[in-house]
Design an enzyme around this catalytic site. Structure first.
Site, PDB file in Angstrom:
ATOM      1  N   SER A 161       0.843  -1.194   0.000  1.00 49.90           N
ATOM      2  CA  SER A 161       0.000   0.000   0.000  1.00 49.90           C
ATOM      3  C   SER A 161       0.886   1.255   0.000  1.00 49.90           C
ATOM      4  O   SER A 161       1.739   1.383  -0.877  1.00 49.90           O
ATOM      5  CB  SER A 161      -0.951  -0.058   1.202  1.00 49.90           C
ATOM      6  OG  SER A 161      -2.038   0.786   1.021  1.00 49.90           O
ATOM      7  N   ARG A 231     -12.284   7.028   8.506  1.00 52.16           N
ATOM      8  CA  ARG A 231     -11.785   5.653   8.667  1.00 52.16           C
ATOM      9  C   ARG A 231     -12.845   4.616   8.299  1.00 52.16           C
ATOM     10  O   ARG A 231     -12.518   3.539   7.805  1.00 52.16           O
ATOM     11  CB  ARG A 231     -11.318   5.452  10.100  1.00 52.16           C
ATOM     12  CG  ARG A 231     -10.632   4.129  10.336  1.00 52.16           C
ATOM     13  CD  ARG A 231      -9.369   3.972   9.505  1.00 52.16           C
ATOM     14  NE  ARG A 231      -8.676   2.724   9.815  1.00 52.16           N
ATOM     15  CZ  ARG A 231      -7.523   2.352   9.271  1.00 52.16           C
ATOM     16  NH1 ARG A 231      -6.936   3.110   8.368  1.00 52.16           N
ATOM     17  NH2 ARG A 231      -6.949   1.218   9.615  1.00 52.16           N
ATOM     18  N   ASP A 323      -8.781  -7.424  -3.684  1.00 50.29           N
ATOM     19  CA  ASP A 323      -8.515  -6.016  -3.347  1.00 50.29           C
ATOM     20  C   ASP A 323      -9.366  -5.110  -4.243  1.00 50.29           C
ATOM     21  O   ASP A 323      -9.170  -5.066  -5.458  1.00 50.29           O
ATOM     22  CB  ASP A 323      -7.021  -5.737  -3.550  1.00 50.29           C
ATOM     23  CG  ASP A 323      -6.577  -4.377  -3.000  1.00 50.29           C
ATOM     24  OD1 ASP A 323      -7.423  -3.476  -2.861  1.00 50.29           O
ATOM     25  OD2 ASP A 323      -5.372  -4.228  -2.735  1.00 50.29           O
ATOM     26  N   HIS A 351      -7.951  -5.645   0.330  1.00 47.54           N
ATOM     27  CA  HIS A 351      -6.647  -4.977   0.398  1.00 47.54           C
ATOM     28  C   HIS A 351      -5.855  -5.401   1.639  1.00 47.54           C
ATOM     29  O   HIS A 351      -4.647  -5.609   1.576  1.00 47.54           O
ATOM     30  CB  HIS A 351      -6.905  -3.468   0.390  1.00 47.54           C
ATOM     31  CG  HIS A 351      -5.683  -2.633   0.442  1.00 47.54           C
ATOM     32  ND1 HIS A 351      -4.719  -2.647  -0.542  1.00 47.54           N
ATOM     33  CD2 HIS A 351      -5.248  -1.740   1.379  1.00 47.54           C
ATOM     34  CE1 HIS A 351      -3.757  -1.798  -0.227  1.00 47.54           C
ATOM     35  NE2 HIS A 351      -4.054  -1.245   0.925  1.00 47.54           N
ATOM     36  N   ASP A 352      -6.532  -5.531   2.780  1.00 46.77           N
ATOM     37  CA  ASP A 352      -5.840  -5.930   4.012  1.00 46.77           C
ATOM     38  C   ASP A 352      -5.285  -7.343   3.943  1.00 46.77           C
ATOM     39  O   ASP A 352      -4.575  -7.769   4.865  1.00 46.77           O
ATOM     40  CB  ASP A 352      -6.767  -5.805   5.232  1.00 46.77           C
ATOM     41  CG  ASP A 352      -6.781  -4.398   5.826  1.00 46.77           C
ATOM     42  OD1 ASP A 352      -5.848  -3.619   5.518  1.00 46.77           O
ATOM     43  OD2 ASP A 352      -7.715  -4.079   6.585  1.00 46.77           O
TER      44      ASP A 352
HETATM   45  C1  LIG Z   1       1.013  -2.235   6.767  1.00 43.59           C
HETATM   46  C2  LIG Z   1       0.543  -1.356   7.887  1.00 43.59           C
HETATM   47  O1  LIG Z   1       1.290  -0.758   8.498  1.00 43.59           O
HETATM   48  S1  LIG Z   1      -1.028  -1.210   8.257  1.00 43.59           S
HETATM   49  C3  LIG Z   1      -0.989  -1.051   9.950  1.00 43.59           C
HETATM   50  C4  LIG Z   1      -1.816  -2.059  10.558  1.00 43.59           C
HETATM   51  N1  LIG Z   1      -3.123  -1.700  10.260  1.00 43.59           N
HETATM   52  C5  LIG Z   1      -3.906  -1.330  11.199  1.00 43.59           C
HETATM   53  O2  LIG Z   1      -3.589  -1.370  12.353  1.00 43.59           O
HETATM   54  C6  LIG Z   1      -5.174  -0.848  10.688  1.00 43.59           C
HETATM   55  C7  LIG Z   1      -6.298  -1.170  11.591  1.00 43.59           C
HETATM   56  N2  LIG Z   1      -6.473  -2.600  11.704  1.00 43.59           N
HETATM   57  C8  LIG Z   1      -6.935  -3.339  10.724  1.00 43.59           C
HETATM   58  O3  LIG Z   1      -7.208  -2.868   9.646  1.00 43.59           O
HETATM   59  C9  LIG Z   1      -7.157  -4.762  11.072  1.00 43.59           C
HETATM   60  O4  LIG Z   1      -7.142  -4.909  12.449  1.00 43.59           O
HETATM   61  C10 LIG Z   1      -6.146  -5.729  10.502  1.00 43.59           C
HETATM   62  C11 LIG Z   1      -6.200  -5.673   9.005  1.00 43.59           C
HETATM   63  C12 LIG Z   1      -4.720  -5.380  10.914  1.00 43.59           C
HETATM   64  C13 LIG Z   1      -6.488  -7.095  11.041  1.00 43.59           C
HETATM   65  O5  LIG Z   1      -7.777  -7.388  10.678  1.00 43.59           O
HETATM   66  P1  LIG Z   1      -8.666  -8.484  11.433  1.00 43.59           P
HETATM   67  O6  LIG Z   1      -7.880  -9.239  12.423  1.00 43.59           O
HETATM   68  O7  LIG Z   1      -9.357  -9.208  10.373  1.00 43.59           O
HETATM   69  O8  LIG Z   1      -9.608  -7.606  12.229  1.00 43.59           O
HETATM   70  P2  LIG Z   1     -11.163  -7.431  11.966  1.00 43.59           P
HETATM   71  O9  LIG Z   1     -11.389  -6.413  10.943  1.00 43.59           O
HETATM   72  O10 LIG Z   1     -11.807  -8.735  11.782  1.00 43.59           O
HETATM   73  O11 LIG Z   1     -11.628  -6.841  13.342  1.00 43.59           O
HETATM   74  C14 LIG Z   1     -11.529  -7.645  14.467  1.00 43.59           C
HETATM   75  C15 LIG Z   1     -12.004  -6.825  15.641  1.00 43.59           C
HETATM   76  O12 LIG Z   1     -13.370  -6.499  15.443  1.00 43.59           O
HETATM   77  C16 LIG Z   1     -14.102  -6.994  16.541  1.00 43.59           C
HETATM   78  N3  LIG Z   1     -15.418  -7.370  16.077  1.00 43.59           N
HETATM   79  C17 LIG Z   1     -15.748  -8.365  15.233  1.00 43.59           C
HETATM   80  N4  LIG Z   1     -17.090  -8.394  15.057  1.00 43.59           N
HETATM   81  C18 LIG Z   1     -17.599  -7.375  15.794  1.00 43.59           C
HETATM   82  C19 LIG Z   1     -18.911  -6.885  16.017  1.00 43.59           C
HETATM   83  N5  LIG Z   1     -19.979  -7.416  15.452  1.00 43.59           N
HETATM   84  N6  LIG Z   1     -19.051  -5.828  16.838  1.00 43.59           N
HETATM   85  C20 LIG Z   1     -17.969  -5.257  17.431  1.00 43.59           C
HETATM   86  N7  LIG Z   1     -16.711  -5.683  17.253  1.00 43.59           N
HETATM   87  C21 LIG Z   1     -16.530  -6.728  16.436  1.00 43.59           C
HETATM   88  C22 LIG Z   1     -13.305  -8.178  17.052  1.00 43.59           C
HETATM   89  O13 LIG Z   1     -13.599  -8.452  18.391  1.00 43.59           O
HETATM   90  C23 LIG Z   1     -11.872  -7.650  16.897  1.00 43.59           C
HETATM   91  O14 LIG Z   1     -11.570  -6.806  17.957  1.00 43.59           O
HETATM   92  P3  LIG Z   1     -10.052  -6.598  18.465  1.00 43.59           P
HETATM   93  O15 LIG Z   1      -9.254  -6.183  17.248  1.00 43.59           O
HETATM   94  O16 LIG Z   1     -10.169  -5.511  19.478  1.00 43.59           O
HETATM   95  O17 LIG Z   1      -9.604  -7.893  19.009  1.00 43.59           O
HETATM   96  N1  LIG Z   2      -5.268  -1.341   7.020  1.00 47.38           N
HETATM   97  C1  LIG Z   2      -4.108  -0.718   6.468  1.00 47.38           C
HETATM   98  C2  LIG Z   2      -4.207  -0.708   5.017  1.00 47.38           C
HETATM   99  C3  LIG Z   2      -3.940   0.571   4.306  1.00 47.38           C
HETATM  100  O1  LIG Z   2      -3.334   0.299   3.132  1.00 47.38           O
HETATM  101  C4  LIG Z   2      -3.878   0.636   7.088  1.00 47.38           C
HETATM  102  O2  LIG Z   2      -4.760   1.103   7.778  1.00 47.38           O
HETATM  103  O3  LIG Z   2      -2.824   1.203   6.950  1.00 47.38           O
END
Ligand SMILES: CC(=O)SCCNC(=O)CCNC(=O)[C@H](O)C(C)(C)COP(=O)(O)OP(=O)(O)OC[C@H]1O[C@@H](n2cnc3c(N)ncnc32)[C@H](O)[C@@H]1OP(=O)(O)O
Ligand SMILES: N[C@@H](CCO)C(=O)O
Length: 370
Positions: A161, A231, A323, A351-352
């Site tokens: 990304s 977001r 993606d 994408h993730d």
């Molecule tokens: C390359 C980079 O640097 S990017 C940096 C990393 N990116 C980020 O941190 C961006 C934000 N995070 C994300 O986008 C995601 O967490 C990822 C992509 C890193 C991981 O995705 P996933 O593990 O699939 O997380 P997902 O989208 O399923 O969300 C899970 C969370 O939603 C919660 N959840 C799931 N269903 C529900 C619901 N119905 N109601 C409320 N919460 C819910 C889960 O409990 C979990 O919570 P937690 O993260 O506090 O444990």
């Molecule tokens: N989830 C990632 C993907 C962006 O490319 C982020 O928040 O940085």
């Protein structure tokens, strides 16, 4: 949907736990638009050891909301584990027993690097005075980390990304310093669709009355509602419709009446968005999103095809089949122009997928770094 009660800014501040971060000073630099950036620094972290020949350094570059904590557990200053902790570590795709891994927080970031929330020379946050950045500015700043560590060239530059944009720019602007480029989930330039998606996110933040033209740091509340909307828009583009439909369907928030309590997918969005709003600064969100809109490897190089024809690094191009933000055809075009096979991550996660499909990503990275 209110974000009331959230912190004004999730930016790291002097006095917060440094953890394993170190800092590289950036000498005064002229940004691509001509503005002078007088004084800045980048936070970075390292794993593994630089060998005596200094030829085993791998630069890993984060996506928009990432930071320098690519690997390892949660620690002071980093409430969660590294964002690629399943990919960077001993025996993993980027094997820290072999490679000296370096991950900087981008210029304009909010996790220790200089950005809108950091103090300017008058000790007040840069805020509205923060200059507009391009992806090439981010890369120019990152050369300070190489200098600080005595790394003359990178065995590989790896990123997805916004990290992939910088990996491409590193390979094209500093060909003698990049041996391999591993580029995930991005294209040669920001497409109209990506620019539009980013622009509405910026609009949402700027429309929040608490944005205060970017000078909200002394106020009682930052633009948390605007950032929460931004977001939400972004997160939906990071995942696939297939995943969202199959995970949530028409399930309700608490398993009851949809007419009174709304839907589980809304509650999921509330949850994931609150996490970001609490740990991230709106000024950085705007600055880096604007920078992503400038992504265009062909600018000033006679177009993308001409730019890619000059690539000297060994490229690996990776896309995620679901993606919808950086669709696979964009990586297919890059791979075709570079004359290498396209590597495809099969995933419903959109994408993730490049962040979460660690088995597939490990296999591709191990091969790319072999
Ligand atoms: C390359 C980079 O640097 S990017 C940096 C990393 N990116 C980020 O941190 C961006 C934000 N995070 C994300 O986008 C995601 O967490 C990822 C992509 C890193 C991981 O995705 P996933 O593990 O699939 O997380 P997902 O989208 O399923 O969300 C899970 C969370 O939603 C919660 N959840 C799931 N269903 C529900 C619901 N119905 N109601 C409320 N919460 C819910 C889960 O409990 C979990 O919570 P937690 O993260 O506090 O444990
Ligand atoms: N989830 C990632 C993907 C962006 O490319 C982020 O928040 O940085």
């Amino acid at each position: 949907m209110t974000a009331a009660g959230m912190a004004v800014t999730g930016a790291w501040r002097d006095g917060d736990p440094v953890g394993r971060r170190r800092f590289a000073e950036i000498p005064p630099m002229r940004l691509e638009r001509g503005t002078a950036l007088p004084r800045a620094r980048l936070a970075y972290e390292t794993w593994g050891r630089l060998n005596p020949a200094r030829d085993n350094a791998v630069l890993v570059l984060h996506a928009m909301s990432g930071d320098s904590h690519v690997a390892g557990d949660a620690e002071p200053g980093h409430p969660g584990p590294g964002w690629w902790s399943g990919v960077v570590g001993p025996g993993l795709g980027i094997d820290t027993d072999r490679w000296f891994v370096v991950c900087p927080n981008a210029l304009g970031g909010c996790q220790g690097s200089t950005g809108p929330s950091a103090p300017a020379s008058d000790a007040r946050p840069w805020g509205s005075r923060w200059p507009a950045l391009t992806i090439r500015d981010l890369v120019a700043a990152e050369t300070a980390v190489a200098s600080a560590l005595g790394v003359r060239s990178w065995a590989a530059v790896v990123g997805g990304s916004m990290g992939g944009m910088r990996a491409l720019e590193w390979a094209l602007s500093r060909p003698e310093q990049v041996e391999r480029a591993v580029v995930l989930a991005v294209g040669a330039e920001a497409s109209a669709d990506q620019i539009a998606t980013c622009s509405v996110q910026i609009d949402a933040i700027r429309a929040d009355p608490n944005w205060q033209a970017g000078d909200y740091y002394d106020g009682p509340a930052g633009p948390v509602d605007g950032m929460a909307i931004a977001r939400r828009i972004a997160h939906l583009t990071y995942r696939s419709a297939m995943e969202i439909d199959s995970r949530f369907g028409r399930e309700t928030r608490f398993g009851g009446d949809p007419l009174s309590e709304g839907f589980a997918v809304e509650s999921w969005l509330d949850h994931v968005v609150a996490g970001l709003v609490n740990r991230f600064d709106a000024g950085t969100y705007v600055a880096l999103t604007e920078a992503m809109n400038t992504h265009d490897i062909g600018r000033g190089r006679g177009g993308a095809v001409s730019a890619l024809s000059r690539m000297r690094a060994r490229p690996t191009i990776v896309g995620v089949d679901s993606d919808r933000l950086y669709p696979l055809h964009q990586q297919a075009e890059l791979a075709e122009q570079l004359g290498v096979p396209l590597r495809v991550v099969r995933s419903q996660r959109g994408h993730d997928g490049f962040l979460v499909e660690t088995d597939q990503v490990n296999e591709i990275l191990a091969e790319a770094l072999r």
